[in-house]
Design an enzyme around this catalytic site. Structure first.
Site, PDB file in Angstrom:
ATOM      1  N   SER A  62       0.845  -1.219   0.000  1.00 30.54           N
ATOM      2  CA  SER A  62       0.000   0.000   0.000  1.00 30.54           C
ATOM      3  C   SER A  62       0.869   1.252   0.000  1.00 30.54           C
ATOM      4  O   SER A  62       0.491   2.277  -0.564  1.00 30.54           O
ATOM      5  CB  SER A  62      -0.956  -0.004   1.193  1.00 30.54           C
ATOM      6  OG  SER A  62      -0.250   0.197   2.410  1.00 30.54           O
ATOM      7  N   ASN A  63       2.059   1.195   0.593  1.00 31.98           N
ATOM      8  CA  ASN A  63       2.976   2.341   0.513  1.00 31.98           C
ATOM      9  C   ASN A  63       3.514   2.483  -0.917  1.00 31.98           C
ATOM     10  O   ASN A  63       3.639   3.608  -1.420  1.00 31.98           O
ATOM     11  CB  ASN A  63       4.129   2.180   1.500  1.00 31.98           C
ATOM     12  CG  ASN A  63       3.760   2.700   2.878  1.00 31.98           C
ATOM     13  OD1 ASN A  63       3.635   3.899   3.087  1.00 31.98           O
ATOM     14  ND2 ASN A  63       3.536   1.795   3.798  1.00 31.98           N
ATOM     15  N   ARG A  92      22.852 -13.586   4.391  1.00 31.24           N
ATOM     16  CA  ARG A  92      22.183 -12.303   4.157  1.00 31.24           C
ATOM     17  C   ARG A  92      23.012 -11.404   3.252  1.00 31.24           C
ATOM     18  O   ARG A  92      22.482 -10.641   2.443  1.00 31.24           O
ATOM     19  CB  ARG A  92      21.892 -11.621   5.495  1.00 31.24           C
ATOM     20  CG  ARG A  92      20.792 -12.328   6.258  1.00 31.24           C
ATOM     21  CD  ARG A  92      20.769 -12.111   7.746  1.00 31.24           C
ATOM     22  NE  ARG A  92      21.534 -10.976   8.216  1.00 31.24           N
ATOM     23  CZ  ARG A  92      20.961  -9.915   8.783  1.00 31.24           C
ATOM     24  NH1 ARG A  92      19.655  -9.843   8.880  1.00 31.24           N
ATOM     25  NH2 ARG A  92      21.696  -8.942   9.244  1.00 31.24           N
ATOM     26  N   MET A 151      10.415  -6.693   4.819  1.00 28.97           N
ATOM     27  CA  MET A 151      10.530  -7.272   6.159  1.00 28.97           C
ATOM     28  C   MET A 151      11.875  -7.968   6.391  1.00 28.97           C
ATOM     29  O   MET A 151      11.954  -8.957   7.087  1.00 28.97           O
ATOM     30  CB  MET A 151       9.366  -8.253   6.404  1.00 28.97           C
ATOM     31  CG  MET A 151       7.996  -7.601   6.279  1.00 28.97           C
ATOM     32  SD  MET A 151       7.891  -5.981   7.059  1.00 28.97           S
ATOM     33  CE  MET A 151       7.558  -6.447   8.730  1.00 28.97           C
ATOM     34  N   ARG A 152      12.926  -7.460   5.765  1.00 31.93           N
ATOM     35  CA  ARG A 152      14.259  -8.005   6.032  1.00 31.93           C
ATOM     36  C   ARG A 152      15.148  -6.875   6.524  1.00 31.93           C
ATOM     37  O   ARG A 152      15.002  -5.727   6.112  1.00 31.93           O
ATOM     38  CB  ARG A 152      14.851  -8.578   4.731  1.00 31.93           C
ATOM     39  CG  ARG A 152      14.229  -9.861   4.256  1.00 31.93           C
ATOM     40  CD  ARG A 152      14.856 -10.279   2.929  1.00 31.93           C
ATOM     41  NE  ARG A 152      16.298 -10.498   3.066  1.00 31.93           N
ATOM     42  CZ  ARG A 152      16.833 -11.681   3.373  1.00 31.93           C
ATOM     43  NH1 ARG A 152      16.035 -12.713   3.587  1.00 31.93           N
ATOM     44  NH2 ARG A 152      18.129 -11.838   3.474  1.00 31.93           N
ATOM     45  N   ASN A 210      13.374   4.149   4.742  1.00 29.50           N
ATOM     46  CA  ASN A 210      12.447   3.158   5.291  1.00 29.50           C
ATOM     47  C   ASN A 210      11.313   3.902   6.000  1.00 29.50           C
ATOM     48  O   ASN A 210      11.492   5.037   6.446  1.00 29.50           O
ATOM     49  CB  ASN A 210      13.161   2.242   6.293  1.00 29.50           C
ATOM     50  CG  ASN A 210      12.233   1.143   6.819  1.00 29.50           C
ATOM     51  OD1 ASN A 210      11.494   0.522   6.063  1.00 29.50           O
ATOM     52  ND2 ASN A 210      12.232   0.945   8.127  1.00 29.50           N
ATOM     53  N   HIS A 264       8.595   3.437   9.185  1.00 29.78           N
ATOM     54  CA  HIS A 264       8.327   2.624  10.371  1.00 29.78           C
ATOM     55  C   HIS A 264       7.029   3.143  10.995  1.00 29.78           C
ATOM     56  O   HIS A 264       6.870   4.363  11.163  1.00 29.78           O
ATOM     57  CB  HIS A 264       9.499   2.754  11.361  1.00 29.78           C
ATOM     58  CG  HIS A 264       9.333   1.914  12.584  1.00 29.78           C
ATOM     59  ND1 HIS A 264       9.497   0.537  12.579  1.00 29.78           N
ATOM     60  CD2 HIS A 264       8.994   2.257  13.856  1.00 29.78           C
ATOM     61  CE1 HIS A 264       9.274   0.077  13.799  1.00 29.78           C
ATOM     62  NE2 HIS A 264       8.972   1.094  14.600  1.00 29.78           N
ATOM     63  N   ASP A 290      15.932   0.350  12.477  1.00 27.27           N
ATOM     64  CA  ASP A 290      15.074   1.521  12.738  1.00 27.27           C
ATOM     65  C   ASP A 290      15.815   2.632  13.484  1.00 27.27           C
ATOM     66  O   ASP A 290      15.227   3.356  14.280  1.00 27.27           O
ATOM     67  CB  ASP A 290      13.838   1.092  13.558  1.00 27.27           C
ATOM     68  CG  ASP A 290      13.047   0.011  12.832  1.00 27.27           C
ATOM     69  OD1 ASP A 290      12.513  -0.881  13.532  1.00 27.27           O
ATOM     70  OD2 ASP A 290      12.991   0.053  11.590  1.00 27.27           O
ATOM     71  N   GLU A 339       1.151   7.181   6.760  1.00 28.40           N
ATOM     72  CA  GLU A 339       2.325   6.673   6.028  1.00 28.40           C
ATOM     73  C   GLU A 339       2.209   7.019   4.541  1.00 28.40           C
ATOM     74  O   GLU A 339       3.162   7.500   3.908  1.00 28.40           O
ATOM     75  CB  GLU A 339       2.423   5.150   6.170  1.00 28.40           C
ATOM     76  CG  GLU A 339       2.731   4.671   7.574  1.00 28.40           C
ATOM     77  CD  GLU A 339       2.795   3.170   7.652  1.00 28.40           C
ATOM     78  OE1 GLU A 339       3.310   2.543   6.711  1.00 28.40           O
ATOM     79  OE2 GLU A 339       2.344   2.610   8.667  1.00 28.40           O
TER      80      GLU A 339
HETATM   81  C1  GRF Z   1       3.529  -0.594   6.944  1.00 34.33           C
HETATM   82  O1  GRF Z   1       2.804  -0.505   8.133  1.00 34.33           O
HETATM   83  C2  GRF Z   1       4.922  -0.108   7.178  1.00 34.33           C
HETATM   84  O2  GRF Z   1       5.002   0.896   8.148  1.00 34.33           O
HETATM   85  C3  GRF Z   1       5.613  -1.345   7.675  1.00 34.33           C
HETATM   86  O3  GRF Z   1       5.025  -2.428   6.976  1.00 34.33           O
HETATM   87  C4  GRF Z   1       3.763  -2.027   6.498  1.00 34.33           C
HETATM   88  C5  GRF Z   1       3.833  -2.093   5.003  1.00 34.33           C
HETATM   89  O4  GRF Z   1       2.588  -2.037   4.498  1.00 34.33           O
HETATM   90  N1  GRF Z   1       7.013  -1.270   7.376  1.00 34.33           N
HETATM   91  P1  GRF Z   1       2.444  -2.053   2.895  1.00 34.33           P
HETATM   92  O5  GRF Z   1       3.057  -3.331   2.400  1.00 34.33           O
HETATM   93  O6  GRF Z   1       3.143  -0.831   2.373  1.00 34.33           O
HETATM   94  O7  GRF Z   1       0.962  -1.993   2.705  1.00 34.33           O
END
Ligand code: GRF
Length: 219
Positions: free
Chosen positions: A17-18, A69, A94-95, A111, A113, A149, A178
């Protein structure tokens, strides 16, 4: 002379979604960038589908095919350089990235958060904020350094935490912000208005925020 558009490489692991907010911001002319490639560590991430629907190049890199990694990040670097990426945008990636990526793109990895760093780093941040009894939470866009973070903060947005909030209701409230501040952070970078001095990111030519917020409100 048309300014060459900043080339973005988006890394995503989930729904995207971002990513969608960044795509939408570019499409409506608010963000002078182009998305060169969207890369995911999850071949079935909906973020890849969103990119494909907009004709954006995608790559899926499965971590199990790399021995560690650093080797995984070396593959990310290869892909990002192949697409002449200038700014790496982690959008629900998520890495934890390693120095292999960070040293290739120093202060050129962002990034987002879903909390007001330095409060509540890591995972399950909404649960932590609610259980702690915080009255405000929000989201933070920051440059990525070798910590988790911990990089220099570019922009933050604040939302109230309500007494009856659940992880879901607070996440939804934060996610909306966001989608508002991430494209703006990238725009500031594209316009050359971010100056990093030590831990601090100075935004050039900016007006000051006025006023304060109370939660619970006193009126
Ligand atoms: C968001 O809440 C972001 O802050 C976190 O993971 C989520 C990502 O959501 N890092 P999306 O995949 O952008 O919808």
């Amino acid at each position: 002379m048309s300014m060459s558009k900043l080339r973005l490489g988006i890394l995503a692991s989930g729904s995207g979604s971002n990513l969608q907010a960044i795509i939408d911001s570019i499409k409506c002319g608010n963000l002078p960038c182009e998305i060169a490639v969207v890369v995911s560590d999850k071949p079935d991430a909906y973020a890849l589908k969103r990119a494909e629907l907009h004709g954006i190049k995608t790559e899926a890199v499965q971590s199990k095919t790399f021995q560690d990694r650093e080797a995984f990040d070396a593959e990310l670097v290869r892909i990002l350089k192949d697409h002449n990426v200038e700014l790496v945008v982690l959008a629900g990636f998520m890495r934890v990235v390693t120095r292999i990526l960070i040293n290739t793109f120093p202060m050129r990895i962002m990034n987002i958060h879903p909390a007001l760093l330095p409060s509540f780093p890591g995972l399950h941040v909404q649960k932590k904020a609610i259980e702690y009894g915080a009255k405000f939470s929000g989201c933070t866009v920051h440059f990525v350094d070798e910590g988790v973070d911990t990089g220099p903060i570019i922009i933050q947005a604040v939302v109230p935490v309500y007494d009856n909030d659940t992880e879901e209701t607070l996440s939804a409230r934060v996610l909306k912000e966001e989608h508002r501040i991430y494209p703006y952070a990238i725009k500031l970078f594209a316009e050359g208005r971010l100056e990093v001095t030590g831990r601090r990111v100075i935004v050039k030519d900016h007006t000051k925020v006025e006023g304060t917020l109370d939660n619970p409100p006193q009126f």
